[in-house]
Design an enzyme around this catalytic site. Structure first.
Site, short mmCIF file in Angstrom:
data_model
loop_
_atom_site.label_atom_id
_atom_site.label_comp_id
_atom_site.label_asym_id
_atom_site.label_seq_id
_atom_site.Cartn_x
_atom_site.Cartn_y
_atom_site.Cartn_z
N LYS A 25 0.84 -1.21 0.00
CA LYS A 25 0.00 0.00 0.00
C LYS A 25 0.87 1.26 0.00
O LYS A 25 0.68 2.16 -0.82
CB LYS A 25 -0.88 0.02 1.24
CG LYS A 25 -1.56 1.36 1.53
CD LYS A 25 -2.50 1.30 2.73
CE LYS A 25 -1.77 1.55 4.01
NZ LYS A 25 -1.54 2.97 4.32
N ASN A 26 1.85 1.31 0.91
CA ASN A 26 2.60 2.55 1.09
C ASN A 26 3.63 2.80 0.00
O ASN A 26 4.17 3.89 -0.10
CB ASN A 26 3.22 2.59 2.49
CG ASN A 26 2.15 2.70 3.56
OD1 ASN A 26 1.00 3.02 3.23
ND2 ASN A 26 2.49 2.42 4.78
N CYS A 120 -5.24 12.50 12.82
CA CYS A 120 -6.05 11.27 12.69
C CYS A 120 -5.91 10.56 14.03
O CYS A 120 -5.37 11.09 15.00
CB CYS A 120 -5.55 10.42 11.55
SG CYS A 120 -3.94 9.72 11.89
N ARG A 125 0.01 14.29 12.90
CA ARG A 125 0.41 14.14 11.48
C ARG A 125 0.76 15.51 10.85
O ARG A 125 0.13 15.93 9.88
CB ARG A 125 -0.66 13.44 10.67
CG ARG A 125 -1.26 12.20 11.29
CD ARG A 125 -0.33 11.02 11.47
NE ARG A 125 0.23 10.44 10.28
CZ ARG A 125 -0.33 9.47 9.58
NH1 ARG A 125 -1.50 9.00 9.95
NH2 ARG A 125 0.24 8.97 8.51
N ASP A 308 3.94 0.33 12.24
CA ASP A 308 2.74 -0.24 11.61
C ASP A 308 2.50 -1.69 12.01
O ASP A 308 1.49 -2.26 11.65
CB ASP A 308 2.83 -0.15 10.08
CG ASP A 308 2.73 1.28 9.61
OD1 ASP A 308 3.02 1.54 8.43
OD2 ASP A 308 2.38 2.16 10.42
N ARG A 400 -8.87 -0.56 4.04
CA ARG A 400 -8.02 0.51 3.50
C ARG A 400 -6.66 -0.05 3.11
O ARG A 400 -6.00 0.46 2.21
CB ARG A 400 -7.83 1.62 4.53
CG ARG A 400 -9.09 2.38 4.86
CD ARG A 400 -8.80 3.59 5.70
NE ARG A 400 -7.78 4.44 5.08
CZ ARG A 400 -7.48 5.65 5.54
NH1 ARG A 400 -8.11 6.14 6.59
NH2 ARG A 400 -6.55 6.37 4.95
#
Ligand code: EPZ
Length: 419
Positions: A25-26, A120, A125, A308, A400
């Site tokens: 994803k990243n 968030c 952030r 993560d 997501r």
């Protein structure tokens, strides 16, 4: 796009068999943003079929980029000479990573208006390091009415030293430097594998970037970037999530299509916890035969233990006899999932950025709610090891970043279903 709201899990079954990891994803989100720098078509393969990729696809299509989905994991992008350069708050709110459009829009079109992503659930952030780096390259940036507004002529290469090895700031500045005039030297940069993947992608389009994956990145700016075809690396966090799920359920799982050096920090910690980990070509086999041991974790920028993966390893440690300590050094508010584990009977004391976990014999299934993507994944792991049924609300967060997680887990023995 129908968003899953709840997941139901009946725990107590070890994960056994083989599961294949999707694209990262990243890496995909950064590479899709970087595609705006290219004057010719870019063909991306092994893109994960997840909500965040779909949302970014829609955002860049709204800017005027021609987006052609060849299939669920292949996207072709063509960015014309003129596009819109404003990304509204309602879109950025859905996807913080749209802040990665800032560097490419400035470098190619000389203008960008990106809504500030705001905080968030895991932290404030901020964007100060992104802004400082882009200003060093000559961009004029102001903050107006919740927007980052940037303009520039031709960006000029410069020396930039990051206060913190921010992944996003490293990516934004590196992308902008690719089309700047002259050389940019970026110090104290992030070294995550996704940074290396982005640099490799850009070099495939004709950029001149060296040192990605080390502390210093050097970029020789070029006039324009051509097109090309690129395959995104496997997702090390999805792989790590399955590795921890296998260990926590006392399973025996083959994780296919993973680059083991990208998950080295996790492999070391799982072995310390008495889990057997065997690296075989581009697969990793995780087997938990004997009682797991308590471990201490400190999250750090790569190559340290990834933030993560913190919630997921905490899920495993809630049922490991003894005391484990987790220190979250990257985000200021990323231990919240402990409150949900406590609803399942876990014994966790959170003091600031430290969680002290007293392992219990068994978690009990309960109704819990996901507060972010990785907390959601961690609650799945907790549900897999709990006695009885667990219901996870806000399960849309999980989609997501995880492609077909239910079918992947069901295929290796989990009792998981959504509604
Ligand atoms: C990326 O976020 C990832 N997201 C995150 O993954 C990941 O947790 C994070 O890197 C750290 O590895 C994407 O790549 C899309 P940072 P990013 O800038 O770039 C501070 C997931 O679950 N900071 O490295 O936003 C910041 O407050 C997501 O997949 C500043 O102070 O992370 C934080 O404390 C979650 N000023 C620390 O740096 C800035 O200008 C790390 O942030 C930027 C960041």
């Amino acid at each position: 796009m129908v968003q899953k709201q709840k997941l139901y899990i009946t725990g107590g079954r070890p994960l056994k068999g083989a599961v294949r990891v999707s694209g990262a994803k990243n890496a995909a989100l950064a590479i899709m943003s970087a595609a705006l720098l290219a004057s010719e078509p870019v063909h991306l393969e092994n893109c994960p079929n997840i909500t965040d990729v779909k949302v970014l696809r829609d955002i860049i299509a709204n800017l005027g980029v021609k987006v052609n989905c060849k299939n669920k994991n292949e996207i072709e992008l063509l960015t014309p000479e003129v596009v819109k350069t404003t990304t509204p708050y309602k879109e950025v709110k859905k996807l913080r990573a749209s802040n990665l459009l800032l560097g490419p829009l400035l470098a190619r079109f000389g203008k960008a208006e990106i809504a500030l992503p705001g905080g968030c659930n895991i932290g404030t952030r901020p964007m100060d390091l992104h802004i400082k780096g882009l200003q060093a390259l000559g961009a004029k940036i102001t903050l107006e009415h919740g927007f980052i507004k940037g303009t520039c002529g031709c960006l000029k290469g410069s020396k930039v030293y990051l206060d913190f090895p921010s992944v996003g700031a490293t990516e934004n500045i590196m992308m902008a430097a690719a089309l700047a005039k002259g050389q940019t030297i970026l110090g104290n940069v992030a070294k995550e594998p996704e940074i290396v993947d982005l640099a490799n992608f850009l070099n495939g389009l004709g950029a001149k970037i060296r040192g990605a994956g080390t502390d210093v990145i050097k970029v020789e700016g070029v006039k324009q970037l051509g097109g090309g075809r690129y395959s995104v690396i496997p997702d090390r966090i999805e792989a790590g999530t399955f590795m921890v799920a296998a260990a926590a359920t006392m399973g025996d799982l083959l994780i296919e299509h993973v680059i083991s050096t990208h998950v080295e920090p996790l492999i070391a910690k799982l072995r310390e916890a008495n889990v057997e980990v065997v690296e075989e070509d581009d697969n990793i086999r995780v087997t938990a035969r004997d009682t797991l041991k308590p471990i201490d974790i400190k999250t750090l920028p790569y190559p340290g233990f990834p933030t993560d993966m913190q919630s997921q390893i905490m899920a495993m440690l809630t049922a490991v006899k003894g005391t484990s300590v987790i220190v979250e050094n990257v985000f200021e508010n990323r231990l919240q999932v402990a409150d949900e584990f406590k609803r399942m009977g876990a014994k966790i004391k959170v003091e600031g950025r430290t969680a002290i976990i007293q392992g219990v014999k068994k978690l009990q299934g309960a109704q819990v709610k996901a507060s972010d993507l990785r907390a959601g994944a961690a609650l799945i792991i907790a549900g897999l090891i709990a006695e009885g049924d667990t219901e996870i609300c806000n399960a849309h967060y999980i989609d997501r970043g995880y492609e077909n997680i239910e079918s992947k887990l069901t295929s290796v023995g989990a009792n998981i279903r959504s509604c």
